[in-house]
Enzyme design. Structure first.
Site, short mmCIF file in Angstrom:
data_model
loop_
_atom_site.label_atom_id
_atom_site.label_comp_id
_atom_site.label_asym_id
_atom_site.label_seq_id
_atom_site.Cartn_x
_atom_site.Cartn_y
_atom_site.Cartn_z
N ASN A 289 43.54 29.40 35.97
CA ASN A 289 43.32 30.54 36.86
C ASN A 289 43.55 30.21 38.33
O ASN A 289 43.92 31.07 39.11
CB ASN A 289 41.90 31.09 36.66
N SER B 186 40.09 38.62 28.45
CA SER B 186 39.15 39.45 29.19
C SER B 186 39.85 40.70 29.71
O SER B 186 40.96 40.62 30.25
CB SER B 186 38.58 38.65 30.36
N HIS C 190 39.22 42.75 32.34
CA HIS C 190 39.45 43.03 33.76
C HIS C 190 40.49 42.13 34.39
O HIS C 190 40.84 42.30 35.55
CB HIS C 190 38.13 42.97 34.54
N CYS D 57 33.29 28.26 45.77
CA CYS D 57 32.43 29.22 46.46
C CYS D 57 31.14 29.46 45.69
O CYS D 57 30.11 29.77 46.26
CB CYS D 57 33.17 30.53 46.66
C1 LIG Z 1 38.04 35.28 34.67
C2 LIG Z 1 38.15 34.17 33.71
C3 LIG Z 1 37.16 33.98 32.73
C4 LIG Z 1 35.92 34.81 32.65
O1 LIG Z 1 36.16 36.13 32.23
P1 LIG Z 1 35.02 37.22 32.50
O2 LIG Z 1 35.47 38.42 31.75
O3 LIG Z 1 34.99 37.43 33.98
O4 LIG Z 1 33.75 36.66 31.99
C5 LIG Z 1 37.33 32.94 31.84
N1 LIG Z 1 38.40 32.14 31.91
C6 LIG Z 1 39.37 32.29 32.82
C7 LIG Z 1 40.54 31.38 32.81
C8 LIG Z 1 39.27 33.31 33.76
O5 LIG Z 1 40.22 33.44 34.69
#
Ligand SMILES: *Cc1c(COP(=O)(O)O)cnc(C)c1O
Length: 394
Positions: A150, A198, A200, A324
């Site tokens: 990410n 996920s 979002h 952060c």
């Molecule tokens: C955002 C993210 C998560 C967590 O997903 P949520 O729906 O916010 O709990 C897990 N792994 C990666 C690589 C992410 O970017």
């Protein structure tokens, strides 16, 4: 002022088409799909459609899809299930650059008597597959390796990882939260046992996710209660969000081409423009194997947070490379694992684009950011402009 939203790895805008399909379930279609009466029962067929769309996009069977509340729950559930279904195995293998939804679980397990191997990465964030091979043991319950990072966008060779891990008959989980909708993934030719995504992060709303569980994999639920999701995840279904995620996944499948052409071209133009205009700047991550929407870039001798604050004046939204969450300005665990020099790691900023990103927005960043960096450097106590660039730069 409309934001210039370049923080799509943190969260994305809900697609208007997704919102439109969700609205009836926040209004008149409020029934419980488990009800005996047809008012509730009619909702069940929309749950089925969402599951079929998810399965279609992932190239799997609908029964292999479990809807969850988020990517974090999907990651937690996969790890929990692998350990609970093999109580004699006490070893977990993961990487030093996972999302906290995996890494914090691993730390927690370690504190509770499990053995954890954390695989390292090189300066571009790449895994060493020999190190992976050597880490596997008779008592390894699970290997958990993300599909793409990410923070830097570095893509791991998940097919090769799967080949190595499955040859030993060990369970494999992949956190594909950043990969779904950006990379083609097909469960028919990717032999993982669990995969997390996920909503979002792919233009569905927050608070909904999927855990893919391969047919035949022993499974232990994380949330216990009602018989929803075929007894694998209790809790009355978040039907509006699940319907939205189904639509978003259908669109994601169709959007991969755009991500890898138009969005990628915008990202490359942003990268080239910034590197050209700002000296002592480097790209974090593996430029040869990277998500098409992600640019993590580091500017020597300044603080990423200061850059974000000054960009905020122009409503430019991005992220810094700091932890952060801990409230400190330590460079993130990902940049530290890569050994990014301290003077660069502190000045790291992540831009993450989406299909809604425009040419004009990229022009604005290329125009506004160089003077911001110049201004901050003029105030910085460390101004060795003659300092050498690391060898790995552009
Ligand atoms: C955002 C993210 C998560 C967590 O997903 P949520 O729906 O916010 O709990 C897990 N792994 C990666 C690589 C992410 O970017």
């Amino acid at each position: 002022m409309q934001p210039i939203y370049l923080d799509n790895n943190a969260t994305t805008r809900t697609a208007p088409e997704v919102l439109e399909e969700m609205l009836p379930f926040l209004g008149e279609l409020y029934g419980n799909p488990s009800s005996m009466h047809s008012f509730g029962g009619q909702v069940g067929k929309y749950l089925d459609t969402a599951r079929e769309r998810a399965a279609q996009t992932l190239g799997c069977h609908p029964q292999e899809i479990i809807f969850t509340s988020c990517g974090s729950e999907s990651d937690n559930t996969a790890i929990h299930s692998a350990l609970a279904s093999q109580p004699e195995k006490r070893h977990l293998v993961t990487t030093r650059v996972e999302h906290p939804a995996v890494l914090s679980v691993a730390k927690h397990l370690e504190e509770n008597g499990f053995d954890v191997t954390y695989l390292g990465v090189d300066s571009k964030g790449r895994l060493d597959l020999d190190e992976l091979r050597d880490s596997l043991r008779k008592d390894t319950a699970l290997v958990s390796v993300m599909t793409a990072n990410n923070e830097t966008g570095t893509i791991f060779p998940i097919h090769e990882v799967a080949e190595i891990v499955k040859e030993k008959g060990i369970l494999l989980h992949t956190d594909a939260v950043q990969a779904v909708g950006k990379l083609p993934l097909n469960m028919a030719d990717l032999p993982v046992d669990f995969l997390a995504l996920s909503g979002h992060k792919l233009h569905a709303p927050k608070g909904v996710g999927v855990l893919y569980v391969r047919k035949g994999t022993r499974f232990r639920p994380f949330l216990i209660g009602g018989h929803q999701e075929r007894g694998r995840r209790a809790g009355t279904e978040n039907i509006a969000s699940i319907v939205g995620l189904g639509k978003a996944l259908e669109m994601a499948g169709q959007n991969i081409a755009e991500e890898n052409t138009r969005v990628k071209a915008l990202r490359d133009r942003l990268q080239d423009g910034l590197l050209k205009a700002i000296d002592l700047s480097i790209v974090n991550g593996d430029e040869d194997s990277r998500l098409p929407n992600t640019l993590s870039i580091a500017f020597k001798h300044i603080e990423g947070e200061a850059i974000l604050l000054l960009m905020d004046q122009y409503a430019i939204c991005a992220s810094s490379g700091s932890a952060c969450t801990s409230g400190s300005l330590e460079p993130s665990h990902v940049l530290r694992a890569m050994g990014v020099p301290f003077t660069y790691a502190h000045g790291s900023v992540r831009f993450s684009l989406s299909r809604y990103t425009t040419d004009e927005e990229i022009d604005t960043v290329i125009d506004k950011l160089p003077p911001i960096v110049e201004r901050l450097r003029a105030m910085s106590p460390f101004r060795d402009t003659d300092a050498e660039k690391p060898a790995c730069t552009c």
